[in-house]
Write a protein that holds these residues in place. Structure first.
Motif, PDB file in Angstrom:
ATOM      1  N   UNK A 281       0.875  -1.190   0.179  1.00  0.00           N
ATOM      2  CA  UNK A 281      -0.112   0.027   0.192  1.00  0.00           C
ATOM      3  C   UNK A 281       1.000   1.390  -0.001  1.00  0.00           C
ATOM      4  N   UNK A 282       2.060   1.188  -0.422  1.00  0.00           N
ATOM      5  CA  UNK A 282       2.816   2.550  -0.308  1.00  0.00           C
ATOM      6  C   UNK A 282       2.666   3.001  -1.847  1.00  0.00           C
ATOM      7  N   UNK A 283       2.051   4.288  -2.029  1.00  0.00           N
ATOM      8  CA  UNK A 283       1.906   4.904  -3.195  1.00  0.00           C
ATOM      9  C   UNK A 283       3.309   5.665  -3.918  1.00  0.00           C
ATOM     10  N   UNK A 284       4.332   5.104  -3.694  1.00  0.00           N
ATOM     11  CA  UNK A 284       5.434   5.699  -4.523  1.00  0.00           C
ATOM     12  C   UNK A 284       6.161   4.601  -5.061  1.00  0.00           C
ATOM     13  N   UNK A 285       7.388   4.864  -5.926  1.00  0.00           N
ATOM     14  CA  UNK A 285       8.113   4.131  -6.414  1.00  0.00           C
ATOM     15  C   UNK A 285       9.625   4.062  -5.790  1.00  0.00           C
ATOM     16  N   UNK A 286      10.251   3.076  -6.298  1.00  0.00           N
ATOM     17  CA  UNK A 286      11.572   3.031  -5.699  1.00  0.00           C
ATOM     18  C   UNK A 286      12.511   4.231  -6.176  1.00  0.00           C
TER      19      UNK A 286
END
Length: 476
Positions: A281-286
Motif C-alpha cells: 500500500x505504499x503509493x510511491x516508487x523506488x
C-alpha cells in the motif's frame, strides 16, 4: 487450536507468549484452573506438555517465573526442534538488562554466563545486547539524562496506510479537512507542556507519526513555529523529523525544515522492491526514494536515517540483499532494520502473517548486519515487539557520531519523555516509586505512563482532558 491451562493467573501472560513464539500461526487459548495437577499444561491435538508444580520457590514469584519459563521453553524447544534467538526473554528491551549489568561494573564474560544461563539467549544475541549497551552508555553520558527531558510530537496522518501498520494514523485523504483542527489541539497541548517545562532542560525533540511531512508546507511551518515558540532549542543535542515517505516530501518542505535547528531526518523506504511497495500500500516508487534521498543531501542534510523491514510478504533473502545493495549505494548515516510485526490493528491478513516466520528472517537480519558493517554503520539500539516475525528484533545501526539519541532514551527509560498528539504516550520518571493510578494490583512503579487517546477526532474534541491528565504529574 492450542490450549494452555495455568494453575495461577500470574503465569498466563508468560505461558501464552512463550507458546506463541514457537507457534506464531496457531490459535491459542489460555485459562486458569486452580485445581490443575500441573503448573502449566499445553494441550495440542495429539500431545500434552506439562510443567509440574514442584521445585519452585513459593516466596519469590519473579524467580519462580524465570524457572518456569526455562522449563516450558525447553519442552517446547524439544517438541519443535527449534531454539529462539532470545531464549525465554519476552520483553521489548533485552538490552536494558545488559545496560543494568554494565552500569553495575560487570564485564562481558560475567554477563555472558549469567544471560545465557538465566534466559537461554543465543551467543550471537548475547553479544549484540552487550555491544549495544556499551555504546548506549557512551552516548547517554553526553547529556544530563537524569535532569533533562525529551519531547515527542505525533502527527497521525499518512499519504496512505500501509497494510502492516497498526499505529494511530489515518489516510490524509480522509482527514484533510481536519488537519488544521488537529494542529489547533496539538499546539494547545504543546503550549501547556512548554510552559510547565520552563525550568527543565530539553535534550531531544522527535516529530514522528504517521508521517509528519504529510502536512502541507504552511501546516508544517505552523508546527515548527509552535515548537520554536514554546521550547528552548539552544540546548538540544538532537532534533529529529521523520520525513518518512518520499511521496510526502517536497523540495519546499525540506528547505523549510533546514531553516529550523533540525539535526536528523528519516526517509523510510521499508523496501527497495517495487512489487512489495505496491503490495503493502505504499503509493510511491523506488525511484522516488532515490530522488528524495539525493535531494535531501543536496540541501545539506548530513544525518539521514532509513528504515527497512525484514519479512515483508513475498520477500526473502534475495530481495533483502538487493534492497541492501541499493541502500548502500545511497549511503545513509543510519539504518534501522525491523523484523515484521503483525498486530491486530493491521490490515495484513493471516496468510501474509505466515509468509516469513522461519529461519529466512534470521538470514535477512544477518545480511542487514553485514551490509551495515561494510559501510561503517554499527548497532546502537535494539528493541523487540510482540508478534514479531521469527521472534527476532529491531536494530538501529549508525555511524559513530550519527546515532539517534532519542531512540536510546525511549528504550532505556533514563529520562522523562513528554509526548503530545493523538496516541502519544508520556513517560514520567519518579524520584520515589509510587502506586500507579488505576492499578488493580497496587504495584509500585517508578514510571508513570500517561496515554493520549488514539482516535484523531477524539483527541481534537478532548484536548482539554489530555492536558488535564498531564497536569497531575508533569513536574509536580
Amino acid at each position: 487450536m492450542i490450549r494452555i491451562i495455568c494453575k495461577k493467573e500470574t503465569y498466563t501472560y508468560n505461558a501464552y507468549h512463550m507458546v506463541k513464539a514457537f507457534y506464531p500461526s496457531d490459535t491459542i487459548s489460555c485459562r486458569v484452573e486452580e485445581k490443575a495437577s500441573h503448573f502449566v499444561s499445553v494441550r495440542f491435538e495429539d500431545d500434552i506438555l506439562t510443567v509440574p508444580c514442584h521445585g519452585y520457590p513459593e516466596d519469590d514469584e519473579q524467580q519462580a517465573k524465570k524457572i518456569l519459563d526455562r522449563s516450558l521453553y525447553r519442552k517446547l524447544a524439544e517438541r519443535t526442534g527449534r531454539q529462539l534467538a532470545w531464549g525465554t526473554l519476552l520483553g521489548v528491551r533485552p538490552a536494558k538488562l545488559a545496560m543494568q549489568k554494565y552500569e553495575a561494573g560487570w564485564d562481558y564474560s560475567k554477563f555472558q554466563g549469567w544471560f545465557q544461563e538465566h534466559y537461554l539467549v543465543s551467543r550471537e544475541k548475547t553479544e549484540l545486547a552487550w555491544k549495544i549497551a556499551v555504546r548506549e552508555k557512551e552516548l547517554l553520558d553526553r547529556l544530563d539524562a537524569a535532569c533533562g527531558y525529551s519531547l515527542y510530537v505525533g502527527i497521525p496522518f499518512c499519504p496512505s496506510v500501509c497494510s502492516y501498520c497498526s499505529f494511530s494514523s489515518g489516510a490524509l485523504s480522509e482527514w484533510r479537512d481536519r488537519v488544521d483542527d488537529y494542529l489547533d489541539a496539538l499546539c494547545k497541548e504543546l503550549r501547556f507542556i512548554g510552559e510547565r517545562s520552563k525550568r527543565k532542560k530539553l535534550d531531544t525533540i522527535y516529530i514522528g507519526g504517521g508521517t509528519p511531512t504529510s502536512l502541507d508546507e504552511q501546516q508544517l511551518e505552523r508546527l515548527l513555529e509552535c515548537i520554536e515558540k514554546y521550547f528552548p532549542t539552544e540546548s538540544l543535542v538532537e532534533y529529529t523529523i521523520e520525513a518518512g515517505r518520499p511521496d510526502s516530501i517536497t523540495k519546499g518542505k525540506l528547505k523549510l525544515i533546514s531553516e529550523y535547528p533540525v539535526t536528523r531526518i528519516s526517509i523510510n523506504p521499508q523496501t527497495m522492491q517495487q512489487k512489495t511497495l505496491d503490495r503493502i500500500g505504499r503509493i510511491h516508487t523506488v525511484d522516488d526514494i532515490v530522488e528524495t534521498f539525493r535531494l535531501a543531501r543536496e540541501l545539506g542534510f548530513d544525518n539521514i536515517n532509513m528504515d527497512i523491514i525484514a519479512g515483508l510478504p513475498g520477500e526473502g533473502t534475495r530481495e533483502m540483499e538487493d534492497t541492501l545493495r541499493q541502500i548502500r549505494e545511497l549511503g545513509p548515516d543510519s539504518l534501522t532494520v525491523h523484523s515484521l510485526a503483525i498486530k491486530r490493528a493491521a490490515k495484513m491478513g493471516r496468510a501474509e502473517e505466515k509468509a516469513n516466520m522461519g529461519s529466512e528472517i534470521g538470514e535477512m537480519i544477518e545480511a542487514a548486519a553485514k551490509a551495515a558493517a561494510e559501510v561503517n554503520l554499527y548497532p546502537y539500539y535494539l528493541y523487540r515487539q510482540k508478534n514479531i516475525a521469527g521472534n527476532f528484533e529491531n536494530v538501529g545501526y549508525a555511524k559513530v557520531d550519527k546515532a539517534g539519541i532519542y531512540n536510546i532514551l525511549i528504550m532505556e527509560e533514563k529520562q522523562p519523555v513528554i509526548a503530545a498528539g493523538a496516541g502519544a504516550s508520556t513517560k514520567i520518571l519518579l524520584r520515589e516509586p509510587c502506586v500507579a493510578p488505576g492499578s488493580k494490583k497496587q504495584k509500585m512503579t517508578s514510571i508513570i505512563r500517561i496515554e493520549n487517546v488514539k482516535a484523531i477526532d477524539a483527541y481534537i474534541n478532548r484536548i482539554d482532558e489530555m492536558i488535564e491528565r498531564k497536569g497531575e504529574w508533569l513536574w509536580r
